[in-house]
Design an enzyme around this catalytic site. Structure first.
Site, PDB file in Angstrom:
ATOM      1  N   TYR A 106      -6.435   6.146   4.821  1.00  0.00           N
ATOM      2  CA  TYR A 106      -6.531   5.194   3.711  1.00  0.00           C
ATOM      3  C   TYR A 106      -5.721   3.926   3.988  1.00  0.00           C
ATOM      4  CZ  TYR A 106      -5.277   2.727  -0.459  1.00  0.00           C
ATOM      5  OH  TYR A 106      -5.032   1.715  -1.333  1.00  0.00           O
ATOM      6  N   ASP A 160      -9.540   5.792  -2.278  1.00  0.00           N
ATOM      7  CA  ASP A 160      -8.351   6.243  -3.003  1.00  0.00           C
ATOM      8  C   ASP A 160      -8.779   6.771  -4.363  1.00  0.00           C
ATOM      9  OD1 ASP A 160      -8.977   3.960  -4.463  1.00  0.00           O
ATOM     10  OD2 ASP A 160      -6.933   3.178  -4.465  1.00  0.00           O
ATOM     11  N   GLU A 219       0.820  -1.203   0.000  1.00  0.00           N
ATOM     12  CA  GLU A 219       0.000   0.000   0.000  1.00  0.00           C
ATOM     13  C   GLU A 219       0.864   1.268   0.000  1.00  0.00           C
ATOM     14  OE1 GLU A 219      -3.072   0.287  -0.531  1.00  0.00           O
ATOM     15  OE2 GLU A 219      -3.679  -1.806  -0.360  1.00  0.00           O
ATOM     16  N   CYS A 262     -12.789   0.560 -14.764  1.00  0.00           N
ATOM     17  CA  CYS A 262     -13.213   1.963 -14.801  1.00  0.00           C
ATOM     18  C   CYS A 262     -11.973   2.862 -14.788  1.00  0.00           C
ATOM     19  CB  CYS A 262     -14.120   2.255 -13.605  1.00  0.00           C
ATOM     20  SG  CYS A 262     -15.042   3.802 -13.716  1.00  0.00           S
ATOM     21  N   LEU A 302      11.677   5.307  -6.916  1.00  0.00           N
ATOM     22  CA  LEU A 302      10.240   5.382  -6.644  1.00  0.00           C
ATOM     23  C   LEU A 302       9.788   6.806  -6.330  1.00  0.00           C
ATOM     24  CD1 LEU A 302       9.371   2.194  -4.539  1.00  0.00           C
ATOM     25  CD2 LEU A 302       8.326   2.908  -6.697  1.00  0.00           C
TER      26      LEU A 302
END
Length: 346
Positions: free
Chosen positions: A122, A140, A39, A194, A82
């Site tokens: 989150y 998110d 995550e 989506c 990253l």
């Protein structure tokens, strides 16, 4: 704006998820350490880009204890490329907190997870629901997009009103009996079906219920207010070289981008200057230079709210550096990706 969640929303999503979910290494029997890592890595990174980093990170630090006990520079080196390096430092500080304050036991509740450095609503909701099936809804970018389209919600997602509205709707829709599966399903649906651009509406299981599809508004949602003004910065790096072939790097401090990473000596200007003007600055800074070579090109490096105009000036010194290192040792230091790419191409 529509507020009428339909009864079979979660059933449709979970059936879709069972048939289409990706085989990712942190799925299956949930390990909270691995789910947490995934995550954090994927907060600002696509799965295709983040997966190799995740695998390497787990290989280098297979347990919370390994991460807690590693040198910070090793953690930053594994994270290199990253971006958003505060995520890596927060990961290690959280791991050290778990070892020091929790006896090495990973938190098992939403509230416990919130105590970890760098963990907000989150991430705590995701780990708590996926690993412990705690009834916490995740919100998110994927969830914003799915909900705004299906229910035709025009409230901007990056406003206080929008955050509150979507969070309330997400909790209304949450399947509390299988919260972890549902949360993963809606996020995966947003990532694969989506999508932001060119979503597969014709083959979508939600087509009959999607208000944006029927009203021709799919490409208009979600609504997001314009971004803040982009700051332009001009970095002129001094690639020093003495008679031994040694160079010099320095560690960036707190309060700015790339905290804790290494870089060549830097001259930053507030405005764009001609090469002749920069040369004059560097000649004043390094009067002992034998030569100052003009850079072949300027690199554009884009961050969230900053655009960096980066150039590398080769400066040959008459005297040896007192704190120099061999050029071959540069690979040992964690560096911003724009500098690492430059070194790799030299």
């Amino acid at each position: 704006m529509e507020e009428a969640p339909f009864a079979d929303f979660s059933q449709i999503l979970c059936r879709w998820y069972a048939a289409h979910k990706r085989d990712l290494p942190w799925r299956g029997e949930p390990n909270p350490y691995y789910v947490w890592l995934s995550e954090i890595i994927l907060q600002q990174t696509r799965v295709s880009q983040g997966l190799p980093y995740y695998l390497n990170f787990v290989e280098q630090f297979p347990t919370v204890a390994d991460l807690a006990n590693a040198p910070e520079e090793q953690v930053l080196k594994v994270w290199q490329g990253l971006g958003y390096y505060s995520r890596a430092r927060n990961l290690q500080q959280a791991a050290q907190y778990i070892m020091r304050e929790l006896g090495g036991v990973f938190p098992t509740t939403y509230e416990g997870l919130l105590a970890l450095k760098g963990v907000g609503d989150y991430t705590a909701s995701a780990v708590a629901s996926i690993c412990y099936n705690e009834a916490k809804a995740v919100v998110d970018g994927n969830v914003y997009r799915v909900l705004s389209r299906i229910f035709d919600i025009e409230t901007p997602i990056n406003t206080t009103e929008g955050v509150k509205y979507f969070r309330k709707l997400a909790y209304q829709l949450l399947d509390k009996e299988r919260a972890g599966e549902y949360n993963q399903a809606i996020m995966e649906f947003g990532a694969l079906q989506c999508k932001p651009q060119s979503p597969d509406c014709m083959g979508c299981v939600m087509q009959a219920k999607c208000l944006a599809y029927h009203r021709g508004k799919v490409e208009q949602l979600p609504v997001k207010l314009p971004k803040v003004k982009i700051r332009q910065r001009y970095f002129h790096y001094c690639v020093l070289s003495d008679r031994r072939g040694y160079t010099q790097v320095q560690r960036r401090g707190e309060g700015d981008i790339w905290h804790g990473l290494y870089e060549f000596p830097l001259v930053e200007t507030q405005t764009a200057l001609s090469q002749e003007e920069v040369w004059a600055l560097l000649n004043e800074k390094y009067p002992q230079a034998a030569t100052i070579a003009y850079p072949k090109q300027t690199y554009m490096h884009k961050l969230t709210h900053q655009h960096l105009h980066v150039s590398f000036w080769h400066i040959t010194l008459v005297e040896n550096l007192t704190e120099g290192i061999p050029f071959v040792d540069l690979k040992q230091y964690p560096m911003p990706v724009v500098i690492q790419k430059y070194i790799d191409n030299c």
